[in-house]
Enzyme design. Structure first.
Site, PDB file in Angstrom:
ATOM      1  N   TYR A 160       0.821  -1.214   0.000  1.00 59.01           N
ATOM      2  CA  TYR A 160       0.000   0.000   0.000  1.00 59.01           C
ATOM      3  C   TYR A 160       0.857   1.266   0.000  1.00 59.01           C
ATOM      4  CZ  TYR A 160      -3.541   3.388   1.427  1.00 59.01           C
ATOM      5  OH  TYR A 160      -4.354   4.489   1.488  1.00 59.01           O
ATOM      6  N   LYS A 164       1.451   3.982  -3.027  1.00 60.78           N
ATOM      7  CA  LYS A 164       1.105   5.403  -2.946  1.00 60.78           C
ATOM      8  C   LYS A 164       2.332   6.267  -3.269  1.00 60.78           C
ATOM      9  CE  LYS A 164      -3.311   5.110  -1.815  1.00 60.78           C
ATOM     10  NZ  LYS A 164      -4.389   5.544  -2.712  1.00 60.78           N
ATOM     11  N   THR A 195     -12.662   4.704   8.054  1.00 62.31           N
ATOM     12  CA  THR A 195     -13.513   3.945   7.123  1.00 62.31           C
ATOM     13  C   THR A 195     -13.274   2.468   7.405  1.00 62.31           C
ATOM     14  OG1 THR A 195     -11.748   3.867   5.481  1.00 62.31           O
ATOM     15  CG2 THR A 195     -13.307   5.677   5.283  1.00 62.31           C
TER      16      THR A 195
HETATM   17  N1  LIG Z   1      -9.073   5.567   5.156  1.00 61.02           N
HETATM   18  C1  LIG Z   1      -7.893   6.135   5.351  1.00 61.02           C
HETATM   19  O1  LIG Z   1      -7.450   6.345   6.492  1.00 61.02           O
HETATM   20  C2  LIG Z   1      -7.063   6.578   4.172  1.00 61.02           C
HETATM   21  C3  LIG Z   1      -5.830   7.190   4.445  1.00 61.02           C
HETATM   22  C4  LIG Z   1      -5.051   7.614   3.375  1.00 61.02           C
HETATM   23  C5  LIG Z   1      -5.492   7.433   2.069  1.00 61.02           C
HETATM   24  N2  LIG Z   1      -6.694   6.818   1.831  1.00 61.02           N
HETATM   25  C6  LIG Z   1      -7.111   6.671   0.435  1.00 61.02           C
HETATM   26  O2  LIG Z   1      -8.403   7.220   0.253  1.00 61.02           O
HETATM   27  C7  LIG Z   1      -9.099   6.524  -0.794  1.00 61.02           C
HETATM   28  C8  LIG Z   1     -10.426   6.023  -0.268  1.00 61.02           C
HETATM   29  O3  LIG Z   1     -10.179   5.234   0.876  1.00 61.02           O
HETATM   30  P1  LIG Z   1     -11.352   4.660   1.794  1.00 61.02           P
HETATM   31  O4  LIG Z   1     -10.800   4.550   3.165  1.00 61.02           O
HETATM   32  O5  LIG Z   1     -12.610   5.392   1.544  1.00 61.02           O
HETATM   33  O6  LIG Z   1     -11.439   3.176   1.198  1.00 61.02           O
HETATM   34  P2  LIG Z   1     -12.649   2.124   1.144  1.00 61.02           P
HETATM   35  O7  LIG Z   1     -13.709   2.477   2.115  1.00 61.02           O
HETATM   36  O8  LIG Z   1     -11.996   0.789   1.205  1.00 61.02           O
HETATM   37  O9  LIG Z   1     -13.199   2.338  -0.346  1.00 61.02           O
HETATM   38  C9  LIG Z   1     -12.371   2.006  -1.416  1.00 61.02           C
HETATM   39  C10 LIG Z   1     -13.189   2.066  -2.673  1.00 61.02           C
HETATM   40  O10 LIG Z   1     -12.330   1.630  -3.743  1.00 61.02           O
HETATM   41  C11 LIG Z   1     -13.010   0.602  -4.445  1.00 61.02           C
HETATM   42  N3  LIG Z   1     -12.104  -0.333  -5.100  1.00 61.02           N
HETATM   43  C12 LIG Z   1     -11.207  -1.176  -4.531  1.00 61.02           C
HETATM   44  N4  LIG Z   1     -10.629  -1.926  -5.480  1.00 61.02           N
HETATM   45  C13 LIG Z   1     -11.168  -1.550  -6.668  1.00 61.02           C
HETATM   46  C14 LIG Z   1     -11.001  -1.973  -8.006  1.00 61.02           C
HETATM   47  N5  LIG Z   1     -10.178  -2.970  -8.359  1.00 61.02           N
HETATM   48  N6  LIG Z   1     -11.734  -1.338  -8.981  1.00 61.02           N
HETATM   49  C15 LIG Z   1     -12.594  -0.363  -8.655  1.00 61.02           C
HETATM   50  N7  LIG Z   1     -12.830   0.056  -7.413  1.00 61.02           N
HETATM   51  C16 LIG Z   1     -12.115  -0.542  -6.421  1.00 61.02           C
HETATM   52  C17 LIG Z   1     -13.856  -0.099  -3.388  1.00 61.02           C
HETATM   53  O11 LIG Z   1     -14.853  -0.884  -4.012  1.00 61.02           O
HETATM   54  P3  LIG Z   1     -15.398  -2.260  -3.322  1.00 61.02           P
HETATM   55  O12 LIG Z   1     -16.411  -1.845  -2.288  1.00 61.02           O
HETATM   56  O13 LIG Z   1     -15.964  -3.017  -4.458  1.00 61.02           O
HETATM   57  O14 LIG Z   1     -14.206  -2.923  -2.699  1.00 61.02           O
HETATM   58  C18 LIG Z   1     -14.389   1.114  -2.647  1.00 61.02           C
HETATM   59  O15 LIG Z   1     -15.459   1.691  -3.341  1.00 61.02           O
HETATM   60  C19 LIG Z   1      -8.162   5.404  -1.235  1.00 61.02           C
HETATM   61  O16 LIG Z   1      -7.398   5.842  -2.337  1.00 61.02           O
HETATM   62  C20 LIG Z   1      -7.251   5.229  -0.023  1.00 61.02           C
HETATM   63  O17 LIG Z   1      -6.005   4.675  -0.349  1.00 61.02           O
HETATM   64  C21 LIG Z   1      -7.485   6.388   2.859  1.00 61.02           C
END
Ligand SMILES: NC(=O)c1ccc[n+]([C@@H]2O[C@H](COP(=O)([O-])OP(=O)(O)OC[C@H]3O[C@@H](n4cnc5c(N)ncnc54)[C@H](OP(=O)(O)O)[C@@H]3O)[C@@H](O)[C@H]2O)c1
Length: 259
Positions: A160, A164, A195
């Site tokens: 991961y 990034k 999340t």
């Molecule tokens: N949460 C944090 O603390 C955090 C911190 C830093 C960065 N981020 C970044 O913020 C963004 C959103 O994170 P989040 O926490 O909201 O994540 P999340 O709740 O896991 O949501 C991820 C989304 O990406 C989709 N996804 C995963 N694999 C995919 C694929 N092969 N094709 C299309 N869609 C796909 C998932 O769909 P499914 O439901 O089908 O799996 C879901 O809709 C991501 O880029 C993550 O790396 C998050």
């Protein structure tokens, strides 16, 4: 006047919240949101019927080139006047991916790379002609502080964090390559967001490296809700974005981050 947004991975998490906020903010905003399994995206489908004509859900798996190619036929009618902002949000960290670098199987590295690094720009290849039809031409790549080399995190974030870091590199390169066409590209960190996947990933770090639990309980930054993250990103990063910010790495509160 409203804008047209194309956002990946919006059936849950931060992406879902960004969609909700743009729909609520302006009845002339149009949002095209992607989901891997639209028929199972219950909350998103509810939004689609509440905001008829404003929200358009399309099927997309960013790991699958055929699926990426199908974007064009799925959006050509709704996006015929162009797309203002592409938000690359979809990403994942598979269970077990927090193992130590030398313990992780090769296929896991490859699978993550395809989704988290190739996916965002392979989607952009299809979206670019639509961006060029508009004046705005903004690309916001949701990355992570986990990919910042200057943070020198004492923990391995497995594929991961490496993904990034590579994605940040992609953002910088694209910002140079696309600026002659008027496209602005930035990477954004959404905060440490509570999340489903955010929680799972932290749980795994502790499972594989129990010595980290103290560190994770005393993080030098706050954990925020997905509403706070989406609001911060919209109000301080996405909406006020200017061409002068091309190639920057921005925090969810608008502050500039170090690569
Ligand atoms: N949460 C944090 O603390 C955090 C911190 C830093 C960065 N981020 C970044 O913020 C963004 C959103 O994170 P989040 O926490 O909201 O994540 P999340 O709740 O896991 O949501 C991820 C989304 O990406 C989709 N996804 C995963 N694999 C995919 C694929 N092969 N094709 C299309 N869609 C796909 C998932 O769909 P499914 O439901 O089908 O799996 C879901 O809709 C991501 O880029 C993550 O790396 C998050």
């Amino acid at each position: 006047m409203g804008k047209t947004y194309f956002i990946t991975g919006v059936n849950r998490g931060i992406g879902f919240e960004i969609v909700k906020k743009y729909l609520e903010a302006d009845s002339s905003n149009i949002v095209i949101g992607t989901a891997r399994n639209p028929s199972k995206a219950t909350e998103l489908l509810e939004l689609e019927s509440k905001y008829k004509g404003q929200l358009h859900i399309i099927q997309l798996d960013v790991s699958d080139l055929k699926s990426i190619d199908s974007i064009d036929s799925q959006i050509k009618e709704v996006a015929k006047d162009g797309i203002d902002v592409y938000i690359s949000n979809a990403a994942y960290s598979a269970p077990g991916a927090a193992k130590k670098v030398l313990e992780l199987e090769r296929q896991i590295w490859i699978d993550h790379y395809i989704v988290n690094v190739l996916g965002p720009f392979e989607v952009l290849r299809v979206i670019k002609p639509y961006l060029l039809k508009k004046e705005t031409k903004h690309v916001v790549i949701i990355s992570s502080l986990a990919g910042s080399l200057s943070q020198n995190f004492p923990i391995s974030t497995g594929p991961y964090g490496q993904n990034k870091a590579a994605l940040n590199h992609v953002a910088i390169t694209l910002s140079h390559e696309l600026s002659p066409e008027g496209i602005t590209v930035v990477a954004a960190h959404p905060g440490l967001v509570d999340t489903e996947s955010g929680r799972e990933v932290l749980k795994e770090y502790v499972e594989y490296k129990p010595e980290l639990s103290a560190l994770l309980n005393n993080l030098p930054f706050d954990k925020i809700t997905q509403e706070e993250s989406a609001k911060g990103l919209i109000d301080t990063v996405i909406d006020p974005l200017t061409k002068e910010q091309n190639g920057k790495f921005l925090n969810y509160d608008g502050a500039e981050l170090q690569w």
